[in-house]
Design a protein around this motif. Structure first.
Motif, PDB file in Angstrom:
ATOM      1  N   VAL A 141       4.964  35.835 124.729  1.00 12.37           N
ATOM      2  CA  VAL A 141       3.662  36.372 124.320  1.00 12.37           C
ATOM      3  C   VAL A 141       2.980  37.029 125.503  1.00 12.37           C
ATOM      4  CG1 VAL A 141       1.368  35.790 123.443  1.00 12.37           C
ATOM      5  CG2 VAL A 141       3.396  34.680 122.475  1.00 12.37           C
ATOM      6  N   GLN A 142       2.960  36.332 126.650  1.00 16.59           N
ATOM      7  CA  GLN A 142       2.362  36.902 127.848  1.00 16.59           C
ATOM      8  C   GLN A 142       3.084  38.178 128.275  1.00 16.59           C
ATOM      9  OE1 GLN A 142       1.679  34.166 131.157  1.00 16.59           O
ATOM     10  NE2 GLN A 142       2.154  32.466 129.798  1.00 16.59           N
ATOM     11  N   ALA A 143       4.414  38.151 128.173  1.00 17.42           N
ATOM     12  CA  ALA A 143       5.206  39.270 128.676  1.00 17.42           C
ATOM     13  C   ALA A 143       4.902  40.569 127.946  1.00 17.42           C
ATOM     14  CB  ALA A 143       6.694  38.931 128.574  1.00 17.42           C
ATOM     15  N   ILE A 144       4.915  40.539 126.621  1.00 16.52           N
ATOM     16  CA  ILE A 144       4.695  41.789 125.891  1.00 16.52           C
ATOM     17  C   ILE A 144       3.237  42.234 126.000  1.00 16.52           C
ATOM     18  CG2 ILE A 144       4.183  40.778 123.615  1.00 16.52           C
ATOM     19  CD1 ILE A 144       6.079  43.077 122.525  1.00 16.52           C
ATOM     20  N   ASP A 145       2.319  41.276 126.102  1.00 22.19           N
ATOM     21  CA  ASP A 145       0.916  41.623 126.285  1.00 22.19           C
ATOM     22  C   ASP A 145       0.700  42.316 127.626  1.00 22.19           C
ATOM     23  OD1 ASP A 145      -2.002  41.418 125.556  1.00 22.19           O
ATOM     24  OD2 ASP A 145      -2.019  40.170 127.361  1.00 22.19           O
ATOM     25  N   LYS A 146       1.271  41.755 128.688  1.00 20.64           N
ATOM     26  CA  LYS A 146       1.081  42.345 130.017  1.00 20.64           C
ATOM     27  C   LYS A 146       1.888  43.624 130.189  1.00 20.64           C
ATOM     28  CE  LYS A 146      -0.477  38.200 132.366  1.00 20.64           C
ATOM     29  NZ  LYS A 146      -0.390  37.350 133.577  1.00 20.64           N
ATOM     30  N   LEU A 166       9.967  47.178 140.948  1.00 17.31           N
ATOM     31  CA  LEU A 166       9.048  47.208 139.819  1.00 17.31           C
ATOM     32  C   LEU A 166       9.607  48.018 138.658  1.00 17.31           C
ATOM     33  CD1 LEU A 166       6.351  46.482 138.531  1.00 17.31           C
ATOM     34  CD2 LEU A 166       5.325  48.452 139.693  1.00 17.31           C
ATOM     35  N   GLU A 167      10.254  49.124 138.944  1.00 20.28           N
ATOM     36  CA  GLU A 167      10.834  49.944 137.868  1.00 20.28           C
ATOM     37  C   GLU A 167      11.893  49.153 137.105  1.00 20.28           C
ATOM     38  OE1 GLU A 167      13.359  54.125 137.239  1.00 20.28           O
ATOM     39  OE2 GLU A 167      12.373  53.705 139.159  1.00 20.28           O
ATOM     40  N   GLN A 168      12.733  48.434 137.832  1.00 19.86           N
ATOM     41  CA  GLN A 168      13.744  47.607 137.171  1.00 19.86           C
ATOM     42  C   GLN A 168      13.100  46.483 136.377  1.00 19.86           C
ATOM     43  OE1 GLN A 168      16.417  46.276 140.254  1.00 19.86           O
ATOM     44  NE2 GLN A 168      17.698  48.119 140.115  1.00 19.86           N
ATOM     45  N   ALA A 169      12.062  45.868 136.932  1.00 14.65           N
ATOM     46  CA  ALA A 169      11.381  44.775 136.232  1.00 14.65           C
ATOM     47  C   ALA A 169      10.774  45.261 134.921  1.00 14.65           C
ATOM     48  CB  ALA A 169      10.299  44.169 137.129  1.00 14.65           C
ATOM     49  N   GLU A 170      10.157  46.445 134.936  1.00 15.91           N
ATOM     50  CA  GLU A 170       9.593  47.011 133.715  1.00 15.91           C
ATOM     51  C   GLU A 170      10.689  47.313 132.707  1.00 15.91           C
ATOM     52  OE1 GLU A 170       7.411  50.394 135.102  1.00 15.91           O
ATOM     53  OE2 GLU A 170       5.611  49.217 135.584  1.00 15.91           O
ATOM     54  N   ARG A 171      11.812  47.813 133.185  1.00 16.99           N
ATOM     55  CA  ARG A 171      12.941  48.123 132.300  1.00 16.99           C
ATOM     56  C   ARG A 171      13.464  46.844 131.641  1.00 16.99           C
ATOM     57  NH1 ARG A 171      17.225  50.666 135.723  1.00 16.99           N
ATOM     58  NH2 ARG A 171      15.606  52.262 135.951  1.00 16.99           N
ATOM     59  N   VAL A 172      13.617  45.794 132.437  1.00 13.80           N
ATOM     60  CA  VAL A 172      14.108  44.527 131.897  1.00 13.80           C
ATOM     61  C   VAL A 172      13.122  43.949 130.890  1.00 13.80           C
ATOM     62  CG1 VAL A 172      14.667  42.128 132.467  1.00 13.80           C
ATOM     63  CG2 VAL A 172      15.509  43.971 133.916  1.00 13.80           C
ATOM     64  N   CYS A 173      11.838  44.041 131.195  1.00 14.80           N
ATOM     65  CA  CYS A 173      10.825  43.506 130.284  1.00 14.80           C
ATOM     66  C   CYS A 173      10.817  44.269 128.966  1.00 14.80           C
ATOM     67  CB  CYS A 173       9.455  43.559 130.948  1.00 14.80           C
ATOM     68  SG  CYS A 173       8.195  42.567 130.107  1.00 14.80           S
ATOM     69  N   VAL A 175      13.383  45.897 127.641  1.00 17.08           N
ATOM     70  CA  VAL A 175      14.617  45.523 126.940  1.00 17.08           C
ATOM     71  C   VAL A 175      14.445  44.166 126.270  1.00 17.08           C
ATOM     72  CG1 VAL A 175      17.016  44.808 127.281  1.00 17.08           C
ATOM     73  CG2 VAL A 175      16.191  46.905 128.346  1.00 17.08           C
ATOM     74  N   ALA A 176      13.888  43.205 126.998  1.00 20.96           N
ATOM     75  CA  ALA A 176      13.699  41.865 126.450  1.00 20.96           C
ATOM     76  C   ALA A 176      12.837  41.903 125.196  1.00 20.96           C
ATOM     77  CB  ALA A 176      13.068  40.953 127.503  1.00 20.96           C
ATOM     78  N   CYS A 177      11.764  42.675 125.240  1.00 21.78           N
ATOM     79  CA  CYS A 177      10.846  42.747 124.091  1.00 21.78           C
ATOM     80  C   CYS A 177      11.488  43.442 122.898  1.00 21.78           C
ATOM     81  CB  CYS A 177       9.553  43.448 124.496  1.00 21.78           C
ATOM     82  SG  CYS A 177       8.547  42.506 125.671  1.00 21.78           S
ATOM     83  N   TRP A 178      12.338  44.440 123.139  1.00 25.34           N
ATOM     84  CA  TRP A 178      13.068  45.071 122.033  1.00 25.34           C
ATOM     85  C   TRP A 178      14.110  44.118 121.461  1.00 25.34           C
ATOM     86  CZ3 TRP A 178      11.746  48.737 119.015  1.00 25.34           C
ATOM     87  CH2 TRP A 178      10.992  49.836 119.459  1.00 25.34           C
ATOM     88  N   CYS A 179      14.720  43.313 122.313  1.00 23.94           N
ATOM     89  CA  CYS A 179      15.773  42.406 121.861  1.00 23.94           C
ATOM     90  C   CYS A 179      15.258  41.310 120.934  1.00 23.94           C
ATOM     91  CB  CYS A 179      16.466  41.755 123.063  1.00 23.94           C
ATOM     92  SG  CYS A 179      17.589  42.850 123.973  1.00 23.94           S
ATOM     93  N   ILE A 180      13.978  40.955 121.049  1.00 26.79           N
ATOM     94  CA  ILE A 180      13.463  39.853 120.225  1.00 26.79           C
ATOM     95  C   ILE A 180      12.609  40.344 119.059  1.00 26.79           C
ATOM     96  CG2 ILE A 180      13.522  38.259 122.190  1.00 26.79           C
ATOM     97  CD1 ILE A 180      10.372  38.459 122.137  1.00 26.79           C
ATOM     98  N   GLN A 181      12.798  41.585 118.672  1.00 28.04           N
ATOM     99  CA  GLN A 181      12.074  42.076 117.493  1.00 28.04           C
ATOM    100  C   GLN A 181      12.474  41.267 116.262  1.00 28.04           C
ATOM    101  OE1 GLN A 181       9.619  44.647 117.345  1.00 28.04           O
ATOM    102  NE2 GLN A 181       9.715  44.223 119.551  1.00 28.04           N
ATOM    103  N   ASP A 182      11.527  41.061 115.345  1.00 30.78           N
ATOM    104  CA  ASP A 182      11.772  40.249 114.152  1.00 30.78           C
ATOM    105  C   ASP A 182      12.899  40.823 113.297  1.00 30.78           C
ATOM    106  OD1 ASP A 182       9.420  38.362 114.385  1.00 30.78           O
ATOM    107  OD2 ASP A 182       8.360  40.267 114.325  1.00 30.78           O
ATOM    108  N   ASN A 183      12.849  42.122 113.071  1.00 31.04           N
ATOM    109  CA  ASN A 183      13.855  42.785 112.235  1.00 31.04           C
ATOM    110  C   ASN A 183      15.065  43.131 113.086  1.00 31.04           C
ATOM    111  OD1 ASN A 183      15.373  44.507 110.572  1.00 31.04           O
ATOM    112  ND2 ASN A 183      13.530  45.287 109.556  1.00 31.04           N
ATOM    113  N   GLU A 184      16.233  42.624 112.704  1.00 35.37           N
ATOM    114  CA  GLU A 184      17.427  42.845 113.508  1.00 35.37           C
ATOM    115  C   GLU A 184      17.765  44.322 113.667  1.00 35.37           C
ATOM    116  OE1 GLU A 184      21.209  42.324 110.653  1.00 35.37           O
ATOM    117  OE2 GLU A 184      19.992  40.519 110.822  1.00 35.37           O
ATOM    118  N   SER A 185      17.399  45.143 112.693  1.00 29.27           N
ATOM    119  CA  SER A 185      17.693  46.573 112.782  1.00 29.27           C
ATOM    120  C   SER A 185      16.864  47.263 113.861  1.00 29.27           C
ATOM    121  CB  SER A 185      17.454  47.253 111.427  1.00 29.27           C
ATOM    122  OG  SER A 185      16.081  47.188 111.061  1.00 29.27           O
TER     123      SER A 185
END
Length: 224
Positions: A141-146, A166-173, A175-185
């Motif tokens: 929750v904190q991650a996607i908000d920030k 920082l660029e890599q950290a933003e990229r990883v964050c 990716v992580a937020c896209w990976c946990i989307q509710d809809n698998e598609s």
């Protein structure tokens, strides 16, 4: 595997802190491994239990995905598999909890949850987190908000003392937020994840998953 499992380096204070370069190497290595399992084997192999405890590190901290006791095999002529197996709480994709047939996207979801832990150096859930009660400290929750606020640097493990890309950290964050989307598609494939992590493909700002939005709303209501 001389350096044991990833969890021992992220969550236990008796081990040396992983620097950012090593963390990114581990992230990319696991992504490539899962992409191989999903896309390059004779049959698609779904690991079904991606978590730090199942990521082993060799002498050079090169990761190996381990423990295939729950793995599922899906023929190339099929896209889904119905199974009664369940992975580890905290890494389970929503569709798995609903009892529907699974796809490789459940590994994508688990990988996203692992990414948050590699970024922060701590468990996603506070000690008081239960299946029926969410705490405002729940890290995704904190991650996607920030991420939306442009404050990714505050999410990175403070033990790194600001020594990270920082660029890599933003990229990883992202990716992580896209990976946990509710809809698998809406989740990327592991092949697409590798392209993004290698800097070969751009990625848009992810939306807030509905589940995380509900957690945020619940936390806001509790604090009022």
């Amino acid at each position: 595997m001389l350096n044991g499992s990833l969890d021992s380096h992220l969550f236990k204070s008796n081990d040396a802190i992983l620097n950012w370069s090593t963390r990114y190497q581990i992230i990319l290595g696991v992504a490539r491994g899962l992409s191989y399992l999903h896309l390059s084997c004779h049959e698609c192999i779904i690991h079904c239990d991606i978590k730090p405890e199942n990521i082993l590190l060799d002498a050079s901290f090169v990761p190996k995905v381990a423990d295939f006791g729950m793995a599922a095999f899906v023929g190339r002529d099929f896209s889904r598999l119905l199974t009664t197996f369940r992975g580890t709480a905290g890494y389970l994709a929503p569709e798995w909890l609903c009892g529907v047939a699974i796809t490789p996207k459940i590994d994508v979801y688990g990988f996203g949850m692992v990414l948050f832990q590699i970024i922060s150096g701590k468990r996603n859930s506070p000690e008081t987190f239960t299946s029926s009660s969410y705490d405002v400290e729940y890290f995704p929750v904190q991650a996607i908000d920030k991420l939306h606020r442009g404050d990714v640097q505050s999410l990175v493990d403070p033990h790194l003392h600001g020594e990270f890309d920082l660029e890599q950290a933003e990229r990883v964050c992202k990716v992580a937020c896209w990976c946990i989307q509710d809809n698998e598609s809406d989740r990327p494939t592991m092949g697409e994840v590798v392209w993004v992590l290698e800097g070969l493909q751009e990625i848009d700002m992810p939306p807030m998953p509905r589940l995380l939005a509900a957690i945020t709303a619940q936390a806001d209501a509790t604090s009022m």
